[in-house]
Every structure is written in C-alpha cells, then in structure tokens.
Design a protein around this motif. Sequence first.
Motif, PDB file in Angstrom:
ATOM      1  N   PHE A  48       0.808  -1.216   0.000  1.00 55.82           N
ATOM      2  CA  PHE A  48       0.000   0.000   0.000  1.00 55.82           C
ATOM      3  C   PHE A  48       0.845   1.273   0.000  1.00 55.82           C
ATOM      4  O   PHE A  48       0.604   2.179  -0.807  1.00 55.82           O
ATOM      5  N   PRO A  49       1.860   1.405   0.869  1.00 51.67           N
ATOM      6  CA  PRO A  49       2.683   2.619   0.799  1.00 51.67           C
ATOM      7  C   PRO A  49       3.405   2.775  -0.525  1.00 51.67           C
ATOM      8  O   PRO A  49       3.580   3.897  -1.017  1.00 51.67           O
ATOM      9  N   ALA A  50       3.843   1.646  -1.125  1.00 51.73           N
ATOM     10  CA  ALA A  50       4.554   1.728  -2.400  1.00 51.73           C
ATOM     11  C   ALA A  50       3.635   2.239  -3.502  1.00 51.73           C
ATOM     12  O   ALA A  50       4.019   3.103  -4.302  1.00 51.73           O
ATOM     13  N   VAL A  51       2.407   1.715  -3.553  1.00 50.87           N
ATOM     14  CA  VAL A  51       1.456   2.165  -4.572  1.00 50.87           C
ATOM     15  C   VAL A  51       1.055   3.608  -4.334  1.00 50.87           C
ATOM     16  O   VAL A  51       0.973   4.428  -5.268  1.00 50.87           O
ATOM     17  N   TRP A  52       0.827   3.950  -3.072  1.00 54.17           N
ATOM     18  CA  TRP A  52       0.429   5.319  -2.751  1.00 54.17           C
ATOM     19  C   TRP A  52       1.544   6.313  -3.082  1.00 54.17           C
ATOM     20  O   TRP A  52       1.288   7.406  -3.590  1.00 54.17           O
ATOM     21  N   ALA A  53       2.793   5.936  -2.813  1.00 48.58           N
ATOM     22  CA  ALA A  53       3.915   6.809  -3.146  1.00 48.58           C
ATOM     23  C   ALA A  53       4.057   6.974  -4.654  1.00 48.58           C
ATOM     24  O   ALA A  53       4.409   8.058  -5.137  1.00 48.58           O
ATOM     25  N   LEU A  54       3.788   5.911  -5.420  1.00 50.15           N
ATOM     26  CA  LEU A  54       3.847   6.018  -6.876  1.00 50.15           C
ATOM     27  C   LEU A  54       2.793   6.995  -7.388  1.00 50.15           C
ATOM     28  O   LEU A  54       3.079   7.839  -8.259  1.00 50.15           O
ATOM     29  N   ILE A  55       1.587   6.901  -6.856  1.00 57.69           N
ATOM     30  CA  ILE A  55       0.535   7.842  -7.251  1.00 57.69           C
ATOM     31  C   ILE A  55       0.899   9.256  -6.821  1.00 57.69           C
ATOM     32  O   ILE A  55       0.712  10.220  -7.563  1.00 57.69           O
ATOM     33  N   LEU A  56       1.461   9.381  -5.628  1.00 57.07           N
ATOM     34  CA  LEU A  56       1.845  10.690  -5.116  1.00 57.07           C
ATOM     35  C   LEU A  56       2.933  11.330  -5.965  1.00 57.07           C
ATOM     36  O   LEU A  56       2.959  12.559  -6.137  1.00 57.07           O
ATOM     37  N   SER A  57       3.835  10.517  -6.528  1.00 59.33           N
ATOM     38  CA  SER A  57       4.918  11.063  -7.349  1.00 59.33           C
ATOM     39  C   SER A  57       4.407  11.666  -8.654  1.00 59.33           C
ATOM     40  O   SER A  57       5.143  12.397  -9.322  1.00 59.33           O
ATOM     41  N   ARG A  59       1.755  13.612  -8.718  1.00 59.79           N
ATOM     42  CA  ARG A  59       0.898  14.720  -8.328  1.00 59.79           C
ATOM     43  C   ARG A  59       1.727  15.845  -7.707  1.00 59.79           C
ATOM     44  O   ARG A  59       2.830  15.626  -7.206  1.00 59.79           O
ATOM     45  N   ASP A  60       1.169  17.041  -7.753  1.00 58.11           N
ATOM     46  CA  ASP A  60       1.723  18.165  -7.012  1.00 58.11           C
ATOM     47  C   ASP A  60       0.956  18.237  -5.708  1.00 58.11           C
ATOM     48  O   ASP A  60      -0.137  18.798  -5.638  1.00 58.11           O
ATOM     49  N   ASP A  61       1.516  17.648  -4.670  1.00 61.20           N
ATOM     50  CA  ASP A  61       0.778  17.428  -3.427  1.00 61.20           C
ATOM     51  C   ASP A  61       1.645  17.815  -2.242  1.00 61.20           C
ATOM     52  O   ASP A  61       2.862  17.580  -2.237  1.00 61.20           O
ATOM     53  N   ASN A  62       1.028  18.428  -1.226  1.00 62.20           N
ATOM     54  CA  ASN A  62       1.757  18.803  -0.014  1.00 62.20           C
ATOM     55  C   ASN A  62       1.261  18.068   1.219  1.00 62.20           C
ATOM     56  O   ASN A  62       1.619  18.432   2.347  1.00 62.20           O
ATOM     57  N   LEU A  63       0.403  17.062   1.033  1.00 62.33           N
ATOM     58  CA  LEU A  63      -0.146  16.247   2.111  1.00 62.33           C
ATOM     59  C   LEU A  63      -1.125  17.001   3.004  1.00 62.33           C
ATOM     60  O   LEU A  63      -1.665  16.426   3.948  1.00 62.33           O
ATOM     61  N   LEU A  64      -1.361  18.273   2.729  1.00 60.94           N
ATOM     62  CA  LEU A  64      -2.264  19.066   3.551  1.00 60.94           C
ATOM     63  C   LEU A  64      -3.532  19.443   2.794  1.00 60.94           C
ATOM     64  O   LEU A  64      -4.630  19.321   3.317  1.00 60.94           O
ATOM     65  N   ALA A  65      -3.371  19.900   1.575  1.00 51.87           N
ATOM     66  CA  ALA A  65      -4.502  20.300   0.743  1.00 51.87           C
ATOM     67  C   ALA A  65      -4.601  19.361  -0.455  1.00 51.87           C
ATOM     68  O   ALA A  65      -3.626  18.697  -0.803  1.00 51.87           O
ATOM     69  N   PRO A  66      -5.777  19.282  -1.095  1.00 54.61           N
ATOM     70  CA  PRO A  66      -5.910  18.441  -2.276  1.00 54.61           C
ATOM     71  C   PRO A  66      -4.910  18.845  -3.365  1.00 54.61           C
ATOM     72  O   PRO A  66      -4.767  20.025  -3.691  1.00 54.61           O
ATOM     73  N   GLY A  67      -4.190  17.867  -3.898  1.00 58.43           N
ATOM     74  CA  GLY A  67      -3.184  18.132  -4.915  1.00 58.43           C
ATOM     75  C   GLY A  67      -3.746  18.030  -6.317  1.00 58.43           C
ATOM     76  O   GLY A  67      -4.928  17.742  -6.525  1.00 58.43           O
ATOM     77  N   TYR A 281       7.081  15.692  -5.078  1.00 58.76           N
ATOM     78  CA  TYR A 281       8.462  15.707  -5.552  1.00 58.76           C
ATOM     79  C   TYR A 281       9.322  14.749  -4.727  1.00 58.76           C
ATOM     80  O   TYR A 281      10.179  14.037  -5.277  1.00 58.76           O
ATOM     81  N   GLY A 282       9.091  14.702  -3.423  1.00 59.13           N
ATOM     82  CA  GLY A 282       9.829  13.763  -2.584  1.00 59.13           C
ATOM     83  C   GLY A 282       9.563  12.316  -2.967  1.00 59.13           C
ATOM     84  O   GLY A 282      10.479  11.487  -2.971  1.00 59.13           O
ATOM     85  N   ALA A 283       8.310  12.000  -3.300  1.00 61.54           N
ATOM     86  CA  ALA A 283       7.984  10.644  -3.742  1.00 61.54           C
ATOM     87  C   ALA A 283       8.676  10.314  -5.053  1.00 61.54           C
ATOM     88  O   ALA A 283       9.116   9.179  -5.267  1.00 61.54           O
ATOM     89  N   ALA A 284       8.795  11.291  -5.948  1.00 66.75           N
ATOM     90  CA  ALA A 284       9.504  11.070  -7.207  1.00 66.75           C
ATOM     91  C   ALA A 284      10.981  10.781  -6.958  1.00 66.75           C
ATOM     92  O   ALA A 284      11.582   9.910  -7.592  1.00 66.75           O
ATOM     93  N   VAL A 285      11.577  11.504  -6.008  1.00 67.57           N
ATOM     94  CA  VAL A 285      12.971  11.236  -5.643  1.00 67.57           C
ATOM     95  C   VAL A 285      13.103   9.819  -5.097  1.00 67.57           C
ATOM     96  O   VAL A 285      14.058   9.091  -5.418  1.00 67.57           O
ATOM     97  N   ALA A 286      12.158   9.396  -4.271  1.00 75.50           N
ATOM     98  CA  ALA A 286      12.205   8.058  -3.693  1.00 75.50           C
ATOM     99  C   ALA A 286      12.132   6.991  -4.772  1.00 75.50           C
ATOM    100  O   ALA A 286      12.884   6.003  -4.733  1.00 75.50           O
ATOM    101  N   TYR A 287      11.253   7.164  -5.751  1.00 74.31           N
ATOM    102  CA  TYR A 287      11.132   6.158  -6.799  1.00 74.31           C
ATOM    103  C   TYR A 287      12.340   6.178  -7.733  1.00 74.31           C
ATOM    104  O   TYR A 287      12.765   5.130  -8.236  1.00 74.31           O
ATOM    105  N   ALA A 288      12.909   7.336  -7.970  1.00 73.91           N
ATOM    106  CA  ALA A 288      14.135   7.388  -8.770  1.00 73.91           C
ATOM    107  C   ALA A 288      15.266   6.640  -8.059  1.00 73.91           C
ATOM    108  O   ALA A 288      16.031   5.887  -8.685  1.00 73.91           O
TER     109      ALA A 288
END
Length: 311
Positions: A48-57, A59-67, A281-288
């Motif tokens: 679940f975290p891996a899939v969620w991080a892939l989706i997050l990468s 998006r332009d998201d700050n975890l606070l407001a809808p991205g 952007y952090g999720a994109a760095v993680a997947y890279a």
Amino acid sequence: MRADTAAGALPLSGRRRKAGPRVRLMPQLTGWGFVGPATLVIVGLSIFPAVWALILSLRDDNLLAPGTFVGLQNYRDLLDDPDLMAATGHTLLYSVLFVPGSLLIGLPIALALNRPLRFRAFYRTCLFVPYVVSAAATGILANFVLDPQFGIVNDLLAGLGVARQGFLQDPSQALLTLVVVSLWGSVGLPIVVYLAALQDIPRELIEAARVDGAGPLRVFRAVTLPQLRPATVFLVIWQTIDALQLFDLVYTTTKGQPLDSTTVIVFYLYQQAFKLFHAGYGAAVAYALFVVTLLVSGLALWYARRGEAAA
C-alpha cells in the motif's frame, strides 16, 4: 479366514490412500492459518505505501490540501535540481568509500578470527556488537566522541601535539567522518558473513593446494577468494543498498550540514517531503532512488554471474 481378512483389508487400505493427501495437507493449512494474518498485514503495509507513493509522485501534493495531477513533471524536475545533484554526488562519494572499505576491512579481520585464537568468541562478539546497535545511537555517540571542544578524540590528538579537528562540523571533513563512523558501526556484517563463508570452504581444497606446493598467498588467491565470491556479491549488494539509503546517521549527527556537505539523497527526500511539504516531488525522488538501487543490484548480479561463467 486369512482370505477373508485380506479381502476385508483392501477397502481399508484404499480409504487410507484416499485420505492421505488430506492428512498431509492439514499441517500446511494449520501453519498458514497461524501465519496468514501476519503475512497479510506485512504485505499490506509494504504494498500500500509503495502504490500510494507512486501515485503521489505523479501529483503536485503537499499532504495538507488536495493536490493536482502533473504526470511526469516531478520526474522531469529531478534533472534540473542542482541541490539533488549535489546530494547525489555526496551519496556516490559515500558509497564509493563505504562499500569497498567495509569489505577490505571485514575480510582480513574474518581471516584472522578464523584462525585458532584464544578468546576468539569474545573477539567476534565485540566486533559484531556495533552492528547490532542502531545507527541513531551510533550517531549520538559520535557527536560526543568527535566534538571539536570536548570530544575524547580531539583530547587524544591534543595530547599528541596535533591540532584539534572539526570532524562533523568541518565541511571538508564531515562526509569522510561519516564514512569512518559508518565503517565502525557496519563492519561487523562483512566479518560475520565472511567468517561463515570461510568455514564452508572444504578443507580438502586447501590441503590439495598445499600438497601441490602452493604457498599461503597462492592458496588465498587461487582457492579462498574464488570460494568467497557468493559472499562478496551478497555483501556488495547489501552494503550498496545500505549506503544509498543512508539517513539515520546523518539525521542524528549533522542534519545535512555544515554547508549541506553531508546532505545525501534520502535526507534530501526527507527535507522535501516533510519539511518543505513537497510530497509529490519527494515521492519522485524516492522512486528514482528505487530504480537506481535495482539497476545497481542487477548489474552486480550480472557481473558476478559473468565472472562465474568465465571461471
């Protein structure tokens, strides 16, 4: 009477043969019944975290407001980020020094501890204890030991007439100091792995080489080293992954300072995602980083198999 008994025994044996597979299957089902719930939890917490991080990468998201969905823009931004390039350079330098260093230190110590020595078990335990201690505790200890003003290392240097060093507070020394601290805390793993591999080498091979007139150096190069190849490949991959994922030691010692000289990729990811709230952007760095880790591990395995085929 014997004929009747034999005839009556046939259906019973047939029933036993039919019930056999179910009887053999029951222990497996019982075992899965015990480990199944825990397995589902562990797999769920991994997938679940891996899939969620892939989706997050994506998006332009700050975890606070809808991205908003931005596609591959976060991955394109990776190539134009000078801070990420600097962190990548620090990580590569750390890896180049740490991975070979841990193997070059661990192998001679393992060879020494493989010999009949007094208190050998005690020495092995002492060398493995730093590996068991968490990297966070190692970092906190390093802060005290390497303090420029009150650290015991600088006190020893001053006693020898050497000027006090900045170590973790000097931009030119901080990353090298982290390498030394990491080697102290991680060299126990190569020692244990190499010890296990050395004890698995057949004594007949070594004795045959000695009978043929090979000296200790020749035996080590022609017999011992080839037998240690699988252990070396495992350690290279493991230590490389460990180096690429360096975070806790940096967090507890320098926090990327001084002058960002110890900012590595994972710490930069942490800053982007949880301090600047650039979660996408952090999720994109993680997947890279994940892709790079897979490529490095695959390259190491390919090179090892190629070497085995050539041998």
